[in-house]
Design an enzyme around this catalytic site. Structure first.
Site, PDB file in Angstrom:
ATOM      1  N   LYS A  76       0.996  -1.129   0.259  1.00 24.13           N
ATOM      2  CA  LYS A  76      -0.069  -0.002   0.025  1.00 24.13           C
ATOM      3  C   LYS A  76       0.355   1.153   0.130  1.00 24.13           C
ATOM      4  CE  LYS A  76      -3.747   2.225   2.909  1.00 24.13           C
ATOM      5  NZ  LYS A  76      -4.861   2.207   3.603  1.00 24.13           N
ATOM      6  N   SER A 151      -9.752   2.589   3.021  1.00 30.46           N
ATOM      7  CA  SER A 151      -9.068   3.341   1.758  1.00 30.46           C
ATOM      8  C   SER A 151      -8.053   2.464   1.483  1.00 30.46           C
ATOM      9  CB  SER A 151      -8.121   4.283   2.774  1.00 30.46           C
ATOM     10  OG  SER A 151      -7.026   3.528   3.672  1.00 30.46           O
ATOM     11  N   SER A 175     -10.595   0.039   6.726  1.00 29.53           N
ATOM     12  CA  SER A 175      -9.913  -0.068   5.303  1.00 29.53           C
ATOM     13  C   SER A 175      -9.020  -0.944   5.262  1.00 29.53           C
ATOM     14  CB  SER A 175      -8.598   1.417   5.306  1.00 29.53           C
ATOM     15  OG  SER A 175      -8.719   2.128   5.644  1.00 29.53           O
TER      16      SER A 175
END
Lengths: 484, 95
Positions: A76, A151, A175
């Site tokens: 990420k 997210s 997330s």
């Protein structure tokens, strides 16, 4: 090859069925072919990945390989990567080449894993749909009109579309679990403090936790084995021993006590999602588990409490982005205040600005007690609800999200309706507990995730509970059809 | 809770956030909506409940007072917007 789990890929590397360079090339080709439509990567590190793969092949040949040596993964874009752009989904960091590796990244590199690239995400991890990214929305591999969740939407979409065998994510209010649910993959948010926050760009420091996005619970256990553990560079890192998460996967679930919080099945839960969750729970009954209703009475307070605590911490953490030492700087500032205001005003997107302003307001003179202190007291009550529940049950189950993936644009103009989509995940972060989402079915061809919540440092139990389900079902093996 | 234009301007100033004047009404509406959500907290009394700052009841660790980091000034300043002689440059603060 892309349908293999990392458990299978690691076996293939060890028996020389294929090399890490071949495997890495294969995934890089898939990214080139399919990611135009998904937008799951912000940066693809082809050259660096192939160098890492060559080194991994040498280690394997020399007999120096460990469990995941040579396995590609996606990071990420919230984790700092030395020499590689680390944008956090923001214009503010569009020019930021991180000067060091995050703890998680260093551990993956140290284990010989190959970083394919950095995945798209909501700006500074603030969002539930991946629509707040400076680099544009990610599309859900199951339906390009749908959001992937957020997210960690890029990581979820990349793993679901088999553009990475496994990926990292972070979870401040859901997330990891919510995008895992919406994309039909397995996501694990560990106990707060289990995985190092060093070099993980901070959003809300008392809630943020790094974790794993994978195809299966077994794969998740392998990556968690690598990234979990104490890091002295993170002041809230837990000094707790890390078990080998793989060794307990097969344990029987006979007698497992599952609690279903009645508040998680109340008004607001989509009827189709409720049916899918019910049938997943039935599967657990067949595996020998005992199911009982429990209550988490302060559930409805979790979202309001979170939207004081998380913005308050965010307004403090994001004050470091000032246009002076790194990141975006506005053109021709006339004075220092102009430099700060325009660099931040132009560098941050609307959702980040909203949260900074809510946090600034909640912490400002005269409002601190009414907002921040009140929220911290409620956080105690919410945490106590879980402590009481875990006196009676081993794990808590319910839906990860009240609906399947919603359409792009459907909630982006109404922040409050977006916030409420995290109603079942947020309380887990407030309490600091570990939680998972595993795929358990579909509604309207969009995946449904079952959330499994464990007690502190109970990741091994969660993975065991998820793995046993995946041995008797095949929801985790379903693959979306991509257009090349 | 309804925030007015002046409230938004004050909060944005405190946060050192430049906001386009045309966007102020939208922020006022959105932030007021978020505060309405947040005010649901009032539904439950919390007298006598201690505030919880952190999920794990842990004590701040202390380390030995010795140098652990080396000076990497040049590396860190490579990504700075404007530097000179090892210093970060900003607009003139004092005349």
């Amino acid at each position: 090859m892309h349908d293999k789990t990392i458990t299978e890929l690691a076996a293939g590397l060890r028996t020389k069925e294929f090399s890490s360079v071949e495997l890495t090339r294969y995934y890089l080709d898939r990214i080139t072919r399919y990611d135009k439509q998904l937008n799951s990567y912000v940066t693809v590190c082809a050259d660096q990945a192939l160098q890492q793969a060559q080194a991994a092949d040498q280690a394997i040949a020399a007999g120096d390989a460990v469990s995941l040596t040579g396995i590609p993964l996606a990071q990420k874009d919230i984790f700092c990567t030395d020499g590689v752009k680390t944008s956090c989904g923001s214009r503010m960091l569009d020019n930021f080449i991180a000067p060091y590796d995050a703890g998680v990244v260093a551990r993956c590199n140290g284990a010989g894993m190959v970083m394919l690239g950095k995945t798209n995400m909501d700006e500074f991890a603030m969002g539930s749909s991946n629509e707040t990214s400076y680099y544009g929305s990610v599309h859900n591999p199951w339906d390009p009109d749908a959001v992937p969740g957020g997210s960690s939407g890029g990581s979820a979409a990349a793993v679901a579309a088999r553009l990475a065998p496994v990926a990292t994510g972070t979870d401040t209010g859901g997330s990891i679990r919510q995008p895992a649910s919406l994309c039909g993959i397995t996501g694990l948010k560990p106990t707060y403090g289990r995985v190092s926050r060093y070099g993980m760009i901070a959003f809300a420091s008392s809630l943020d936790q790094g974790g794993v996005m994978a195809r299966t619970a077994e794969d998740a256990s392998l990556l968690l084995n690598i990234i979990a553990g104490f890091d002295e560079r993170d002041s809230t890192s837990a000094e707790q021993p890390v078990p080998d998460y793989r060794t307990t996967l097969e344990e029987s679930l006979a007698g497992l006590k599952i609690g279903l919080p009645k508040e998680y099945f109340a008004e607001g839960l989509d009827a189709g999602v409720a049916r899918v969750i019910d049938s997943a729970v039935d599967e657990y009954r067949k595996l020998g588990a005992q199911v009982k209703e429990i209550s988490l009475p302060n559930t409805s307070l979790a979202v309001p409490t979170y939207y004081v605590i998380a913005p308050a911490e965010c307004s403090s953490n994001l004050s470091r982005f000032d246009g002076v030492r790194f990141g975006y700087r506005c053109d021709n500032p006339v004075d220092l205040e102009d430099l700060y205001k325009r660099s931040r005003g132009e560098g941050f997107g609307a959702e980040v600005k909203r949260r900074i302003m809510i946090g600034t307001y909640a912490l400002s003179a005269g409002y601190y007690d009414a907002y921040y202190l009140k929220a911290q007291r409620l956080r105690h009550l919410i945490s106590d609800d879980f402590a009481k529940a875990f006196e009676e049950v081993d794990v808590i189950m319910g839906p990860t999200s009240p609906t399947v993936a919603f359409n792009l644009g459907e909630k982006s103009s109404d922040p409050v309706s977006m916030y409420l989509s995290d109603i079942y995940t947020i309380a887990v972060n407030l309490a600091g507990l570990p939680g998972m989402s595993i795929p358990v079915g579909f509604v309207d061809q969009r995946p449904v995730g079952l959330q499994i919540i464990g007690n502190y440092f109970g990741e091994a139990r969660l993975l065991n509970v998820a793995h046993r389900f995946q041995q008797v079902t095949d929801w985790h093996a379903r693959t979306p059809q991509l257009k090349g | 809770m309804s925030l007015e234009k002046a409230d938004i301007e004050k909060i944005a100033h405190l946060a050192r956030l430049g906001i386009d004047p045309g966007d102020v009404p939208v922020y006022a509406r959105n932030l007021s909506g978020i505060l309405d959500l947040v005010e649901r907290m009032e539904r439950v009394g919390t007298d006598g409940v201690p505030p919880m700052a952190h999920p794990l009841q842990m004590v701040q660790r202390l380390r030995v007072d010795e140098v652990t980091e080396t000076n990497q000034c040049d590396k860190f300043q490579q990504i700075a917007p404007q530097v000179e002689a090892g210093l970060y440059l900003v607009p003139k603060v004092i005349e």
